[in-house]
Design an enzyme around this catalytic site. Sequence first.
Site, short mmCIF file in Angstrom:
data_model
loop_
_atom_site.label_atom_id
_atom_site.label_comp_id
_atom_site.label_asym_id
_atom_site.label_seq_id
_atom_site.Cartn_x
_atom_site.Cartn_y
_atom_site.Cartn_z
N HIS A 256 0.84 -1.28 -0.02
CA HIS A 256 0.02 -0.16 -0.18
C HIS A 256 0.90 1.34 0.06
O HIS A 256 1.94 0.91 0.72
CB HIS A 256 -0.98 0.06 1.20
CG HIS A 256 -2.13 1.04 0.96
ND1 HIS A 256 -1.86 2.21 1.21
CD2 HIS A 256 -3.13 0.49 0.42
CE1 HIS A 256 -3.32 2.69 0.77
NE2 HIS A 256 -4.11 1.83 0.27
N ASP A 307 -7.91 -5.27 -0.23
CA ASP A 307 -8.51 -5.99 -1.58
C ASP A 307 -8.24 -7.49 -1.11
O ASP A 307 -8.88 -8.64 -1.89
CB ASP A 307 -7.90 -5.64 -2.81
CG ASP A 307 -8.34 -4.40 -3.49
OD1 ASP A 307 -9.79 -4.15 -3.23
OD2 ASP A 307 -7.62 -3.55 -3.94
N1 ACO Z 1 3.99 -7.62 -4.58
C1 ACO Z 1 5.27 -7.79 -4.58
N2 ACO Z 1 6.02 -6.47 -4.57
C2 ACO Z 1 5.28 -5.46 -4.26
C3 ACO Z 1 3.74 -5.34 -4.09
C4 ACO Z 1 3.18 -6.47 -4.22
N3 ACO Z 1 2.05 -6.50 -4.36
N4 ACO Z 1 3.69 -3.95 -3.68
C5 ACO Z 1 4.79 -3.49 -3.60
N5 ACO Z 1 5.90 -4.23 -3.91
C6 ACO Z 1 7.35 -3.78 -4.13
C7 ACO Z 1 7.65 -3.07 -5.38
O1 ACO Z 1 7.99 -4.15 -6.30
C8 ACO Z 1 8.65 -2.38 -4.93
O2 ACO Z 1 10.01 -3.10 -4.70
P1 ACO Z 1 11.28 -2.61 -5.09
O3 ACO Z 1 11.72 -1.54 -4.24
O4 ACO Z 1 12.08 -3.75 -4.83
O5 ACO Z 1 11.23 -2.17 -6.59
C9 ACO Z 1 8.38 -1.83 -3.50
O6 ACO Z 1 7.48 -2.82 -3.15
C10 ACO Z 1 7.46 -0.34 -3.56
O7 ACO Z 1 6.33 -0.78 -4.50
P2 ACO Z 1 5.80 0.35 -5.38
O8 ACO Z 1 4.90 -0.20 -6.59
O9 ACO Z 1 6.54 1.35 -5.82
O10 ACO Z 1 4.69 0.71 -4.47
P3 ACO Z 1 3.50 2.25 -4.58
O11 ACO Z 1 3.44 2.65 -3.37
O12 ACO Z 1 4.01 2.89 -5.97
O13 ACO Z 1 2.40 1.08 -4.83
C11 ACO Z 1 0.53 -0.45 -4.77
C12 ACO Z 1 1.33 0.60 -4.13
C13 ACO Z 1 0.06 0.21 -6.01
C14 ACO Z 1 -0.63 -0.75 -3.82
C15 ACO Z 1 1.53 -1.77 -4.83
O14 ACO Z 1 1.82 -2.07 -3.52
C16 ACO Z 1 0.89 -2.81 -5.71
O15 ACO Z 1 1.02 -2.82 -6.79
N6 ACO Z 1 0.14 -3.65 -4.98
C17 ACO Z 1 -0.38 -4.51 -5.66
C18 ACO Z 1 -1.91 -4.16 -6.46
C19 ACO Z 1 -2.86 -4.03 -5.20
O16 ACO Z 1 -3.21 -4.89 -4.30
N7 ACO Z 1 -3.59 -2.93 -5.32
C20 ACO Z 1 -4.62 -2.30 -4.31
C21 ACO Z 1 -4.23 -1.37 -3.31
S1 ACO Z 1 -5.41 -1.05 -2.14
C22 ACO Z 1 -6.59 -0.06 -2.96
O17 ACO Z 1 -6.12 0.67 -3.81
C23 ACO Z 1 -7.79 -0.48 -2.92
#
Ligand code: ACO
Length: 371
Positions: A256, A307
Amino acid sequence: MTTTKGLEGVVAATSEISSIIDGVLTYRGINIDDLAEHAEFEEVIYLLWHGKLPNRTQLDELKKALNENAPIPNEVIQMMKLSPKEVHPMALLRTALSALSLYDEEAQDMSEAANLRKATKLVAKMPTLVAAWGRIRNGEEPIAPRPDFGYVQNFLYMLSGKEPDEVAIRAFNTAMVLHADHEFNASTFAARVTVATLSDIYSGVVAAMGALKGPLHGGANEQVMAMLEEIKIPERVEEYITNKLNNKEKVMGFGHRVYKDGDPRAKHLRRMSENLAQLTGDYKWYRMSVMIEKLVYDLKGLKPNVDFYSASVYHSLGLPRDLFTPIFAISRMSGWTAHILEQYRDNRLIRPRAEYTGPVNVKYIPVEQRA
Ligand code: ACO
């Protein structure tokens, strides 16, 4: 000027609707844990719009207004019947939501009273739209809302044609409460950007629907269920998740932008998922979810978001996977409209800057001379 990718950590405006402070989520100052435990969804709608919980008369009036406004225009039903049936429900519903404005005489009335009436219509009609599409795409006739049913009860009834039991109503009510608002999430921000141009409330919620559809936001709950179904059996969880993480793929339902130590809504959905597994006797999805939660935490230090467990909850309630995100939209319509009303009250155009990183001093070359 400093550039912040994804606007991380940027405070874009003030708001009195919901807050996330030290990992605690509140609606109008009330802890979400308290609301999830005790509140009816209709109370939460009122709370988000008006800033305080309704008294008995106010709650009864809101319920009456929601029931009166629940039917959708026949023209919109006809439009749905003429639409291709295999499209993603979020694409169809984004279109149907926009079509509703064509049959609302007040669509362009920007007075506060008209906007509150339109917010009521939008929240009231959203479950009817989703349930209607849930049936029409299967070649079934939509079922009209019952004026004697509550909001949650009506949705489950219109979708299945059967009167839902108390367990389903209570579980679905809690899910609605938990998804209602979440500060400046992507879809709410999209709604606020749209109406800050003084465009109408329908344009705002259509923009929000588009943003919610994406798998990094509301679309994630459907992807979680798709993943569970692909894994199929608990014995395959470890290999599947390890491979995914080794390949640097995301596991949907984890991580998140704001919560780094867990989403406060997830524990409620986890408990509901377990309770529903107990009731149905089908523990598989809950067990697999728990295994995935542990693995992703051990391997990546990430915790589930709202989610993740909502997928197994909705599945246990017999809801189709591709309606999970539309169901999220039913709940979030309350938050979107609350934010739109707040934006109108103290509006200023939302227009950030971009840091230009393209070429400079480029000369125009006539088309005949271009390579
Ligand atoms: N699975 C694996 N790795 C992850 C995940 C995940 N679900 N989420 C974040 N990471 C990792 C990224 O790969 C990144 O790693 P790195 O630094 O080694 O490259 C690090 O954690 C930071 O992730 P970002 O994507 O830059 O975080 P951001 O704050 O931009 O994104 C988000 C947040 C979009 C929710 C992200 O965690 C994600 O894509 N999760 C999966 C999709 C999801 O569940 N979305 C629902 C969110 S809740 C809602 O909107 C209702």
